[in-house]
Structure formats: C-alpha cells, structure tokens
Scaffold this active site. Sequence first.
Site, PDB file in Angstrom:
ATOM      1  N   CYS A  10      38.680  43.672  36.605  1.00  0.00           N
ATOM      2  CA  CYS A  10      38.707  45.076  37.024  1.00  0.00           C
ATOM      3  C   CYS A  10      37.344  45.482  37.617  1.00  0.00           C
ATOM      4  O   CYS A  10      36.363  44.750  37.496  1.00  0.00           O
ATOM      5  CB  CYS A  10      39.018  45.936  35.818  1.00  0.00           C
ATOM      6  SG  CYS A  10      37.828  45.710  34.497  1.00  0.00           S
ATOM      7  N   CYS A  13      34.461  45.310  35.199  1.00  0.00           N
ATOM      8  CA  CYS A  13      34.116  43.928  34.854  1.00  0.00           C
ATOM      9  C   CYS A  13      33.259  43.320  35.961  1.00  0.00           C
ATOM     10  O   CYS A  13      32.270  42.622  35.692  1.00  0.00           O
ATOM     11  CB  CYS A  13      35.383  43.092  34.674  1.00  0.00           C
ATOM     12  SG  CYS A  13      36.565  43.781  33.505  1.00  0.00           S
TER      13      CYS A  13
END
Lengths: 76, 135
Positions: A10, A13
Amino acid sequence: MKIEILGPGCPKCIKLEEITRQAVQELGIDAEITKVKDVKDIMNHGVMITPALVVDGVVKLAGKVPSIDDVKKLIK
Amino acid sequence: MANDCCNNSRVLLYACSGASDAGELADRAVRKLWEGGFAAKTCLAGVGADIAGFVSSARGADVNIVVDGCPVACARKSLQRIGIEPISIILADLGYKRGESAVTEEAIARVADEIKAMADSKMPAATGASSGCCC
C-alpha cells in the site's frame, strides 16, 4: 543488519520503505532491506496492522509511517 | 489479523477469553464481530507475553477495544500494562454474570450487538470501526 518492511504494498508501506532506505543511506549502515507482503508472513511477526518495521527480527513499529529521524533511532 | 490486512484494521479487538461462561461469551462474541468486519480481532496473549509485534500493533492502532467477561478485567489491564487505555467493555456490567450466562448462539449474537453498540458510542468521532484502512 536485516531490515524488513511489512505490508501488502500500500502507499504507506511504500513510503516506509522509501524513508527506511533513505535513513540507511544517510547513516551509512550496511543493511539488507526486504519487503514482506504475504499476510501469513506478516502475522508470523504478531503484526496486526501495517506498515511495520522489523529490524533483525524484532518488530520496532507498526501501523505508522514515522519520520526519518525516528527511523534512524530505530535502526541504529 | 483480518484476512486482508488492509481491511478494517485500524481498530483492534481483544477478548479476555477467560475460562468462565462469561469469558467464553466474550470470546465468541468478539469472533462474531470480527467475522462481520466490525474490527480486527487480535491476540491478548500476545500482548500479555510482550511479543513486540502485538505490542507495536496495539500502539499503532487508532482504537483498541477490550471485552472482558468479569470485573477482574484482565484484558483491559493487559493493555493498560503497556500504557494503552482501551475502550473497555465488561460483560458483567451488561448483566452477563460469571456462572450464570449460558453460551448459546442467541446469547452470542445478542452480546455481539451490545458490544458493537457500546463500542460505537465510545469510539472517537474521527474513527469509524469500518472506515479505517491499515494502508
């Protein structure tokens, strides 16, 4: 030093990985940085929310994108 | 953890899972809420054992909700021990007394509804249990 970035890929991340790579570079540390995307592997660390930062097998932080200064403190 | 770690994971849910009927009700109602997508259930034992991943996850969550069966409140105290003040729900306060609470599917569903209503009423305004994404 082995650093793992836990998360499914994501934006947060990815951001944590960028910050971590920058912190490693600025500190001049010899570190291997790997991404862990598999949910089962993430859960094996006891991590329930991502992104998470793992240093030499120890979870240092989860669920947040820290500042680069904070990352430096966590990986020193 | 939710099957998809990016699903509803900013709110973490713990049950005391105690040995009594009230503890079992807490556990099974929390599992029902988890399966329904209300929040991600996580392991209280992991927090109690000071496992870094569980502790870091609790600290990184927007909200931690603990459900205890009895007033001993082991789940709440486990979170408080690591410096977190969770939303605390004790089933005894809702009338489910230890040794007097039959664990039936009907009771589990009723307790789950009551937990959800109480948690929603205590949830910070900016944090919907189903609105968060770990990403």
